[in-house]
Design an enzyme around this catalytic site. Structure first.
Site, short mmCIF file in Angstrom:
data_model
loop_
_atom_site.label_atom_id
_atom_site.label_comp_id
_atom_site.label_asym_id
_atom_site.label_seq_id
_atom_site.Cartn_x
_atom_site.Cartn_y
_atom_site.Cartn_z
N GLU A 1 0.84 -1.21 0.00
CA GLU A 1 0.00 0.00 0.00
C GLU A 1 0.86 1.25 0.00
OE1 GLU A 1 -2.71 -0.59 3.33
OE2 GLU A 1 -4.12 -1.63 2.02
N GLU B 1 -5.34 -8.39 -1.32
CA GLU B 1 -6.01 -8.24 -0.02
C GLU B 1 -7.47 -7.93 -0.26
OE1 GLU B 1 -4.54 -5.59 3.04
OE2 GLU B 1 -2.47 -5.97 2.43
C1 BG6 Z 1 -4.34 -3.12 4.77
C2 BG6 Z 1 -2.98 -3.57 5.21
O1 BG6 Z 1 -4.42 -1.74 4.96
O2 BG6 Z 1 -5.46 -3.55 5.45
C3 BG6 Z 1 -2.95 -4.73 6.18
O3 BG6 Z 1 -2.14 -3.84 4.12
C4 BG6 Z 1 -4.11 -4.60 7.12
O4 BG6 Z 1 -1.71 -4.73 6.81
C5 BG6 Z 1 -5.40 -4.66 6.33
O5 BG6 Z 1 -4.11 -5.53 8.15
C6 BG6 Z 1 -6.64 -4.64 7.17
O6 BG6 Z 1 -6.60 -3.56 8.03
P1 BG6 Z 1 -6.81 -3.73 9.60
O7 BG6 Z 1 -6.56 -2.41 10.17
O8 BG6 Z 1 -8.20 -4.21 9.78
O9 BG6 Z 1 -5.80 -4.74 10.03
#
Ligand code: BG6
Length: 470
Positions: free
Chosen positions: A173, A365
């Site tokens: 990101e 993701e």
């Molecule tokens: C993304 C990141 O922003 O979202 C991850 O690359 C992160 O590292 C994921 O865990 C989900 O966000 P969160 O804050 O729910 O863990």
């Protein structure tokens, strides 16, 4: 009704990051990273040293349990597995010249374990894990020296793993540095003291470092597939008013800028205008411009939600987001953490990227963070009936299939946090994403035992049928 079709070689899998699950934060020569001093997550306070309330220090102890966990991923049929290398296991302070052999060995063992099951590693070089020493001594990516430190690190791991890893991502990101300068860019200067010129200089250094990694990687192994990784968030205008449409366009460009440079190898005109109009003066050398021409092989991104923009200040009710905020969309529901759920936004963002670049895309993701209840299942085993997660993922995957039907080239899909891990934004364990429940809680209690959730078998079936069960 569209027939759901995924390409034969589609890379199904899951994603994690070292700092959110490995634990063993000070084991085998590992140095401290920015994560070890942010016990409340990426936006919380920074402590002097690691404190016991920091869930990431122990994570889910993947460092010692990786064989058991990978066996579970293999049982689900993963074709690929995304994780990151913790920079501080390899270069504990970040500015050494010689790497830490114990750290290198750990990832050798991990990649060998994946190979046993034919799981293709997808490796993020830097996932919010800047060595703390580089943050404190150099102010992180504000400093040009970071390019050299990163170069040394990536050259080391590319060389070491050149026959074990083919797919690489340069920075997780990368666009999040604007919103989370310490977590994402190791910038120790407090956000309210950080000038825009310094912030965008840090961005520039990361972009140069990313292009340099692409160049070096291809020299070391021409078969490497090296991608950028951006936080994707399609931004809709709140109304049809042209001012709202322009506001949405400008918000999108703050993100597109990063993939534009990675794919086109140069700064877009709209960003030069933004720099000019905001008094942002950057040190961009002719050598930098040459390096930027080393463009990526594919674009990867995270997708959790869409966003909405308006030019009307009075209507700006900010939504909660993982990193980028945005205005609440009245047509969408939200997760328990206020993240607005928008499966169709994934089809939109896939089409937008494809139309813009005609480069292969990888969704690395996507997932739902939720509070899970461990209960006794019909077979007497403990489980979680996470139908809400199944629905979220199913709905998003249907939209991936729609985009594929639209002609978009999608390489694969890795769900975020395929095994429960510590949240990046809030450092909680109760925000769970996994197919595998881990018995660990925010007060530090728990056995660390792993349990299969209902979604475990659901995903297994999705992979086994190459998406036809959706
Ligand atoms: C993304 C990141 O922003 O979202 C991850 O690359 C992160 O590292 C994921 O865990 C989900 O966000 P969160 O804050 O729910 O863990």
């Amino acid at each position: 009704m569209t027939e759901l079709k995924f390409p034969e070689n589609f890379l199904w899998g899951g994603a994690t990051a070292a700092n959110q699950y490995e634990g063993a934060y000070n084991v085998d020569g590992k140095g401290l990273s920015v994560q070890d001093v942010t016990p409340k997550g990426g936006f919380g306070p920074i402590t002097d040293r690691p404190t016991p309330d920091n869930m990431k220090l122990e994570g889910i102890d993947f460092y010692h349990r990786y064989k058991e966990d990978i066996a579970l991923f293999a049982e689900m049929g993963f074709k690929t597995y995304r994780t990151s290398i913790a920079w501080t296991r390899i270069f504990p302070n970040g500015d050494e010249t010689e790497p830490n052999e114990a750290g290198l060995q750990f990832y050798d063992d991990l990649f060998d374990e994946l190979a046993k099951y034919g799981i293709e590693p997808l490796i993020t070089l830097s996932h919010y894990e800047t060595p703390l020493h580089l943050a404190r001594e150099y102010d992180g990516w504000v400093n040009r020296k970071m390019i050299g430190f990163y170069e040394n690190y990536v050259r080391t791991v590319f060389t070491r793993y050149k026959d074990k890893v083919k797919y690489w991502l340069t920075f997780n990101e990368i666009n999040s540095i604007i919103h989370a300068p310490f977590m994402s860019g190791g910038i120790a200067t407090a956000p309210d003291k950080l000038s825009k010129s310094d912030l965008y200089q840090a961005v520039h250094h990361e972009l140069v470092a990313s292009a340099l990694a692409t160049k070096i990687g291809h020299e070391i192994n021409p078969d490497f597939q090296i991608g950028c990784m951006v936080l994707a968030m399609p931004t809709y205008p709140l109304t049809a008013h042209p001012d709202d449409v322009i506001a949405a366009m400008e918000a999108e460009r703050q993100n597109y800028f990063f993939s534009d440079v990675h794919v086109r190898g140069a700064y877009p005109g709209y960003m030069k205008r933004y720099f000019r109009e905001n008094g942002i003066v950057l040190d961009i050398t002719p050598e930098d411009e040459e390096i930027l021409k080393n463009t990526v092989d594919f674009i990867s991104f995270s997708y959790y939600m869409s966003s909405t923009e308006t030019a009307d200040e009075s209507k700006k009710v900010k939504g909660a987001g993982n990193i980028l905020g945005g205005v609440m969309n009245p047509y969408l529901e939200a997760s328990e953490w206020g993240w607005q759920i928008d499966p169709k936004g994934l089809r939109i963002v896939l089409n937008d990227f494809w139309d813009r670049y005609q480069k292969s895309l990888f969704i690395v993701e996507n997932g739902l963070g939720a509070v899970d209840q461990l209960v006794e299942g019909e077979d007497g085993q403990m489980t979680v009936n996470d139908d809400y997660r199944i629905k979220y993922l199913n709905d998003h995957l249907v939209q991936v299939a729609e985009a594929i039907a639209d002609g978009v080239e999608v390489m694969g899909y890795t769900t975020w946090g395929c095994i429960d891990l510590v949240s990046a934004s809030t450092a909680e364990l109760k925000k769970r994403y996994g197919f595998i429940y881990v018995d660990r809680h925010d007060d530090g209690s728990g056995t660390l035992k792993r349990y299969k959730k209902k979604s475990f078998n659901w995903y297994k079936e999705v992979i086994a049928t190459n998406g036809e069960s959706l």
